[in-house]
Enzyme design. Structure first.
Site, PDB file in Angstrom:
ATOM      1  N   ASP A  16       0.814  -1.377  -0.003  1.00  0.00           N
ATOM      2  CA  ASP A  16      -0.190   0.123   0.016  1.00  0.00           C
ATOM      3  C   ASP A  16       1.152   1.248  -0.127  1.00  0.00           C
ATOM      4  OD1 ASP A  16      -1.520   2.370   1.203  1.00  0.00           O
ATOM      5  OD2 ASP A  16      -2.719   1.242   2.411  1.00  0.00           O
ATOM      6  N   TYR A  45     -10.133  14.406  -5.495  1.00  0.00           N
ATOM      7  CA  TYR A  45      -8.709  14.103  -6.296  1.00  0.00           C
ATOM      8  C   TYR A  45      -8.520  14.828  -6.674  1.00  0.00           C
ATOM      9  CZ  TYR A  45      -7.707  11.126 -10.639  1.00  0.00           C
ATOM     10  OH  TYR A  45      -6.691  11.025 -11.725  1.00  0.00           O
ATOM     11  N   LYS A  90      -4.454  16.006  -7.758  1.00  0.00           N
ATOM     12  CA  LYS A  90      -3.115  16.437  -8.376  1.00  0.00           C
ATOM     13  C   LYS A  90      -2.937  17.359  -8.581  1.00  0.00           C
ATOM     14  CE  LYS A  90      -3.875  11.810 -10.191  1.00  0.00           C
ATOM     15  NZ  LYS A  90      -3.005  10.838 -10.503  1.00  0.00           N
TER      16      LYS A  90
HETATM   17  C1  BGC Z   1      -9.257  10.553 -14.118  1.00  0.00           C
HETATM   18  C2  BGC Z   1     -10.307   9.718 -14.991  1.00  0.00           C
HETATM   19  C3  BGC Z   1     -10.501  11.321 -16.249  1.00  0.00           C
HETATM   20  C4  BGC Z   1     -10.009  11.820 -17.141  1.00  0.00           C
HETATM   21  C5  BGC Z   1      -9.753  12.987 -17.564  1.00  0.00           C
HETATM   22  C6  BGC Z   1      -8.369  11.297 -14.826  1.00  0.00           C
HETATM   23  O1  BGC Z   1      -7.513  11.635 -14.582  1.00  0.00           O
HETATM   24  O2  BGC Z   1      -9.288   9.807 -13.631  1.00  0.00           O
HETATM   25  O3  BGC Z   1     -11.635   9.304 -14.751  1.00  0.00           O
HETATM   26  O4  BGC Z   1     -12.198  10.615 -17.191  1.00  0.00           O
HETATM   27  O5  BGC Z   1      -8.944  12.522 -15.962  1.00  0.00           O
HETATM   28  O6  BGC Z   1     -11.634  13.438 -16.734  1.00  0.00           O
END
Ligand code: BGC
Length: 271
Positions: A69, A169, A173
């Site tokens: 992990d 998310y 990032k």
């Molecule tokens: C995500 C995907 C998404 C893409 C574009 C990626 O970082 O994991 O789920 O389709 O970005 O939006």
């Protein structure tokens, strides 16, 4: 003599996190086929990881699997110890492991926020730290590579594109963007290169719900000027280049491999 394309990473060892499926799998296979020894890290999917190692070994490549992990300090340390025990050192880290746990912000649980930050951001820090320690310990081996080590962070277009209903998310990032740049700045004097690849919509399990229906695909296509979904191999090709000396002067940057998703496609006819 110049190395042939298929040997350009020979003598190097790569750790690829989250390598049992999707982008990580494709990157690990491509690095191995470019001559690198690979450590196939996986979180839970043991079988496909083992199968990859078997397939690569049959092709005459060197591969091992390691369950860890990436958000756990002790497990990451053990993974690097195992890689070094088997292959002597590590030259390349591909920080790929990542997850999504999507929901509107008002219903996002702290657990889902934390889990995504833990895997996608803290995991990249822990693996990069371990890799950098090994790169510094070993230093440059000029016969192997001009750099002491290369770290490739798999980010996302969402390191710069805000994404409603994906606050955890997108925040993870966005964090990867400045983690990568800061590490690049800090480690460059030691001949360590740190860069990111930011994929757009690549056809993998993480976004299956979006590309597996006609409506979903149509919605995605509106966001991709180049008119096709990405394939894991599109990302792998960029990773092989970043891992090799052809990109020796590339440090601290993000390569967007996104079919133009970051070109504000809404403005093609608007504005
Ligand atoms: C995500 C995907 C998404 C893409 C574009 C990626 O970082 O994991 O789920 O389709 O970005 O939006």
């Amino acid at each position: 003599m110049e190395n042939t394309l298929s040997e350009r990473l020979s003598g190097q060892t790569a750790v690829v996190t989250g390598a049992s499926s999707g982008i990580g799998q494709s990157v690990a296979m491509a690095l191995a086929r470019a001559g690198a020894n690979v450590v196939i890290n996986y979180g839970t999917r043991r079988e496909p990881a083992e199968q990859m190692a078997v397939d690569l070994t049959k092709e005459g490549r060197q591969a091992m699997t390691f369950q860890a992990d990436v958000s756990r300090e002790d497990q990451v340390a053990r993974m690097f110890q195992a890689a070094i025990a088997r292959f002597g050192t590590v030259h390349i880290l591909v920080n790929n492991a990542g997850i999504q746990k999507d929901s509107p912000v008002v219903s996002m649980s702290l657990a889902d926020w934390q889990k995504v930050i833990d895997i996608n951001l803290t995991g990249q820090f822990l693996c990069a730290r371990e890799a950098a320690r090994e790169f510094l310990r070993r230093g440059v081996q000029p016969e192997i590579s001009s750099a002491a080590g290369k770290i490739i962070c798999i980010s996302s277009v969402h390191e710069i594109i805000p994404w409603a209903n994906h606050a955890n998310y997108a925040a993870s990032k966005g964090g990867v963007l400045l983690l990568m740049k800061t590490l690049a700045q800090e480690l460059a004097p030691h001949k360590i290169r740190v860069n990111s690849i930011a994929p757009g919509a690549v056809k993998t399990a993480i976004n299956r719900s979006a590309w597996s229906t006609p409506e979903g695909r149509e919605g995605m296509m509106k966001l991709i000027p180049y008119g096709r979904l990405g394939e894991p191999g599109d990302i792998a090709a960029a990773a092989v280049w970043l891992a090799g000396d052809d990109s020796d002067y590339v440090n601290g940057t993000t390569i967007f491999v996104d079919g133009g998703m970051t070109l504000y496609p809404g403005f093609t006819s608007g504005g």
